[in-house]
Design a protein around this motif. Structure first.
Motif, PDB file in Angstrom:
ATOM      1  N   LYS A 161       0.829  -1.208   0.000  1.00 38.98           N
ATOM      2  CA  LYS A 161       0.000   0.000   0.000  1.00 38.98           C
ATOM      3  C   LYS A 161       0.864   1.259   0.000  1.00 38.98           C
ATOM      4  CE  LYS A 161      -3.762  -2.114   2.714  1.00 38.98           C
ATOM      5  NZ  LYS A 161      -4.361  -2.147   4.073  1.00 38.98           N
ATOM      6  N   ALA A 162       0.361   2.284  -0.671  1.00 36.32           N
ATOM      7  CA  ALA A 162       1.031   3.590  -0.661  1.00 36.32           C
ATOM      8  C   ALA A 162       0.530   4.357   0.559  1.00 36.32           C
ATOM      9  CB  ALA A 162       0.712   4.359  -1.936  1.00 36.32           C
ATOM     10  N   ASP A 163       1.228   4.205   1.681  1.00 35.58           N
ATOM     11  CA  ASP A 163       0.709   4.791   2.917  1.00 35.58           C
ATOM     12  C   ASP A 163       1.566   5.917   3.498  1.00 35.58           C
ATOM     13  OD1 ASP A 163       2.800   3.206   3.666  1.00 35.58           O
ATOM     14  OD2 ASP A 163       1.646   1.876   4.969  1.00 35.58           O
ATOM     15  N   SER A 164       2.722   6.195   2.893  1.00 34.01           N
ATOM     16  CA  SER A 164       3.515   7.341   3.351  1.00 34.01           C
ATOM     17  C   SER A 164       3.200   8.539   2.466  1.00 34.01           C
ATOM     18  CB  SER A 164       5.013   7.021   3.282  1.00 34.01           C
ATOM     19  OG  SER A 164       5.441   6.945   1.933  1.00 34.01           O
ATOM     20  N   PRO A 165       3.420   9.776   2.942  1.00 36.07           N
ATOM     21  CA  PRO A 165       3.123  10.953   2.115  1.00 36.07           C
ATOM     22  C   PRO A 165       3.834  10.923   0.760  1.00 36.07           C
ATOM     23  CG  PRO A 165       3.488  11.605   4.386  1.00 36.07           C
ATOM     24  CD  PRO A 165       3.815  10.143   4.314  1.00 36.07           C
ATOM     25  N   ALA A 166       5.115  10.557   0.740  1.00 33.97           N
ATOM     26  CA  ALA A 166       5.861  10.526  -0.521  1.00 33.97           C
ATOM     27  C   ALA A 166       5.306   9.443  -1.449  1.00 33.97           C
ATOM     28  CB  ALA A 166       7.340  10.289  -0.246  1.00 33.97           C
TER      29      ALA A 166
END
Length: 319
Positions: free
Chosen positions: A79-84
């Protein structure tokens, strides 16, 4: 395997983030596994290869419940879960949708983008976090299901599968090496791309095995819709349907071969002593999304697909 168990092989179609659906299906199937079935093989391409590998590894090192958790852990990491990561995710999905709408988007080779190799390295680290590849050869054996990963050999211009002890980190990365996103992966002196260009997913390798490992049923987890109502007219609708049809070409070709062999056995052209009919059962996502969403790793979308996969698995068992 006892005489009361039906040997089953599972084939996992590739399709980027949409294969979170596959992970949900596998969680549902394995979490409520019917003792009347024996899993004798599992294959996958691209994202389907990630799911097939992790499922196989969980089953041969632990049990069904542990495998359900391992699949969840894999997709938590994807999953894309960090801000960057969310910014990069939204950018890639947005650019893909613009491109599908017919608006020119500058094309850059992944060999010119440092982020492409970094992304591949991140995927390698992620896979190795969940699978001990050094242990894979010793885990293959009589009791373990067949494991098959699909790629395409660019130099030879042919399908190439990696099975059992030959399934390495590089083999799985090659299966997911989308040409406009990642560099090709070199294996044994040849370069390999995403298996979506070849067998999506591999089926023949699951069937051309010893008699004691031959599946009587083949369960295909299908990402791309087989049918779609109406006529695609808008440029984005055309792009979406082309993507779905391209993803299903090799699958339908391989399944036609299985069906033809079944017909020849039934008609007496092939001896039942040497050939076995294989029942094909599809678990279809049967829900349409934009093809650009195959790049979407947003947590909400991944969770939606996995939950839907678990629902489809329950319906498959009930049906």
């Amino acid at each position: 395997m006892s005489d009361d168990e039906t040997p089953v092989a599972i084939a996992c179609q590739g399709g980027g983030s949409h294969t979170a659906f596959t992970a949900g299906v596998l969680q549902g199937l394995l979490g409520e596994w019917d003792d009347g079935y024996e899993l004798v093989g599992i294959s996958g391409t691209s994202g389907g290869a990630f799911n097939a590998l992790v499922s196989w590894y969980g089953l041969v090192t632990a049990d069904e419940d542990e495998t359900v958790g391992l699949l969840g852990d894999l997709w938590d990491d994807l999953k894309a879960d960090s801000p960057a990561d969310r910014f990069a995710n939204d950018l890639s999905v947005g650019l893909s949708r613009i491109d599908n709408a017919g608006i020119p988007v500058p094309q850059v080779s992944p060999y010119q983008l440092p982020g492409a190799r970094l992304g591949q390295e991140r995927l390698a680290d992620l896979l190795e976090r969940h699978v001990d590849f050094d242990a894979v050869p010793d885990l293959c054996g009589v009791e373990a299901p067949e494991l098959v990963v699909g790629t395409v050999n660019i130099n030879a211009g042919r399908f190439e599968t990696f099975t059992n002890e030959d399934v390495t980190t590089d083999a799985v990365l090659a299966s997911a090496a989308v040409p406009n996103l990642f560099p090709a992966v070199e294996i044994n002196g040849h370069y390999h791309w995403d298996g979506l260009f070849s067998q999506n997913p591999p089926i023949d390798d699951l069937l051309t095995v010893g008699a004691d490992r031959k599946p009587e049923e083949l369960w295909v987890i299908q990402i791309n819709p087989q049918r779609r109502e109406g006529e695609p007219k808008a440029i984005e609708e055309i792009a979406d349907r082309r993507n779905e049809l391209a993803g299903n070409i090799s699958l339908n070709q391989e399944l036609r071969v299985v069906e033809r062999v079944n017909d020849w056995i039934e008609e007496g052209y092939l001896p039942e002593s040497d050939f076995t009919e294989t029942t094909i059962r599809r678990i279809e996502m049967d829900r349409t999304y934009r093809s650009s969403s195959k790049l979407d790793r947003s947590p909400g979308f991944i969770e939606e697909l996995m939950e839907f996969g678990r629902e489809r698995a329950a319906a498959f068992y009930d049906g």
